[in-house]
Design an enzyme around this catalytic site. Structure first.
Site, mmCIF file in Angstrom:
data_model
loop_
_atom_site.group_PDB
_atom_site.id
_atom_site.type_symbol
_atom_site.label_atom_id
_atom_site.label_comp_id
_atom_site.label_asym_id
_atom_site.label_seq_id
_atom_site.Cartn_x
_atom_site.Cartn_y
_atom_site.Cartn_z
ATOM 1 N N GLU A 135 56.708 28.844 38.248
ATOM 2 C CA GLU A 135 58.067 28.633 37.894
ATOM 3 C C GLU A 135 58.872 27.290 38.455
ATOM 4 O OE1 GLU A 135 62.526 29.422 39.150
ATOM 5 O OE2 GLU A 135 60.742 28.901 40.233
ATOM 6 N N GLU B 131 63.580 27.623 34.885
ATOM 7 C CA GLU B 131 64.961 28.002 35.217
ATOM 8 C C GLU B 131 65.923 26.674 35.005
ATOM 9 O OE1 GLU B 131 68.074 29.606 38.502
ATOM 10 O OE2 GLU B 131 65.896 29.881 38.856
ATOM 11 N N HIS C 265 57.079 31.124 42.506
ATOM 12 C CA HIS C 265 58.568 30.834 42.636
ATOM 13 C C HIS C 265 58.546 29.532 43.206
ATOM 14 C CE1 HIS C 265 62.833 31.399 44.678
ATOM 15 N NE2 HIS C 265 62.694 30.799 43.271
ATOM 16 N N HIS D 279 65.032 22.460 42.958
ATOM 17 C CA HIS D 279 65.646 23.686 42.931
ATOM 18 C C HIS D 279 67.212 23.540 42.956
ATOM 19 C CE1 HIS D 279 67.560 27.318 44.892
ATOM 20 N NE2 HIS D 279 66.638 28.034 44.387
ATOM 21 N N ASP E 159 61.968 25.011 38.794
ATOM 22 C CA ASP E 159 63.509 25.020 38.444
ATOM 23 C C ASP E 159 63.855 23.463 37.752
ATOM 24 O OD1 ASP E 159 64.503 27.615 39.703
ATOM 25 O OD2 ASP E 159 64.026 26.730 41.561
#
Length: 278
Positions: A66, A171, A39, A81, A68
């Site tokens: 991951e 994401e 993350h 993020h 964002d």
């Protein structure tokens, strides 16, 4: 040489990822449904969403990196993020007069060239104090905001060198905000899928999962843009998403997504006790 791992405890951005149907991404590589997702990279050790943080996460054995994704004013997908810049960059020092009326600096108000002049630091509060004092120092230098392309190229080159097969788990952050911003380039969904396809991430077995809190975002990619890539519906602890965790909600999600990523607050409380949902 480190090989892809199997049979590990699942780590996810918000809690647990649950596969709803279909083979999903890279079934042969994963070997099981237990995977480790880095993350924001190795964000406990290096400033989040930086290439060094992703590199360390790779070296520590992550199955997926991951990032964002936020879009700049000139349509570049960057790893960040928040849709704002001030929590993790020195934008207030470099562009003191570019905040909106709410006192926030939005990535969509800057070109990528401008954002590239910023330094990235460990996440800080409004007063400049570190959110996580035990982590990397807030006044660190030498970190910059990377693009999605740079993240992909980093992971693919490390895969080539090591012989491993680490995937990416992007994401989309606040797609509705980006749609309302009316940026001059293609929308976030089109740009993301185009870049992934350019780097070979196509089809059900691509080593990628796309995740979003926004059902409309995922449905557009599945039904309008026709992607076959595995999609994951994130579910926050906000009451507005309660309907998604009902039997009817899960059945609805299964029409367009391959899995869910519920908030940990929907799985257990602060004392580790299981939480009963509808």
């Amino acid at each position: 040489m480190r090989q892809p791992r199997t049979n590990r405890a699942l780590v996810f951005t918000l809690g647990a990822a649950m596969i709803l149907g279909g083979a999903g991404a890279s079934e042969a590589r994963r070997g099981s449904d237990q995977i480790v997702i880095a993350h924001r990279g190795a964000s406990a050790y290096l400033p989040e969403h930086t290439l060094p943080a992703y590199t360390l996460a790779y070296a520590m054995g992550a199955d997926y990196i991951e990032p964002d994704l936020v879009m700049t004013g000139d349509g570049v997908l960057i790893a960040l993020h928040d849709i704002h810049l001030e929590a993790t960059t020195n934008v207030e020092e470099v562009f003191p007069d570019r905040a909106r009326g709410d006192g926030r600096w939005y990535a969509a108000d800057f070109t990528f060239a401008e954002i590239r002049t910023l330094g990235v630091h460990e996440r800080a509060s409004a007063d400049g104090s570190p959110v996580f004092p035990e982590r990397f120092r807030v006044d660190s230098k030498g970190f910059v905001v990377p693009t999605l392309r740079e993240v992909i190229e980093l992971v693919q080159e490390l895969n080539r060198i090591t012989g491993c097969s680490v995937g990416i788990y992007p994401e989309t952050k606040d797609p509705a905000f980006h749609d309302a911003a009316e940026l001059p380039m293609e929308d976030m969904e089109e740009e993301l899928l185009a870049i992934l396809a350019e780097y070979g991430y196509v089809g059900r077995d691509a080593d990628v999962f796309i995740q979003s809190f926004d059902p409309n975002n995922l449905q557009e990619m599945r039904f309008v843009l026709g992607t076959e890539l595995p999609l994951v519906q994130l579910i926050s602890s906000d009451a507005e998403q309660d309907a998604l965790v009902t039997p009817e909600g899960i059945e609805f999600i299964a029409t367009y997504a391959d899995g869910i990523g519920p908030s940990k607050d929907r799985i257990e409380d602060g004392d580790g006790n299981s939480v009963e949902n509808n």
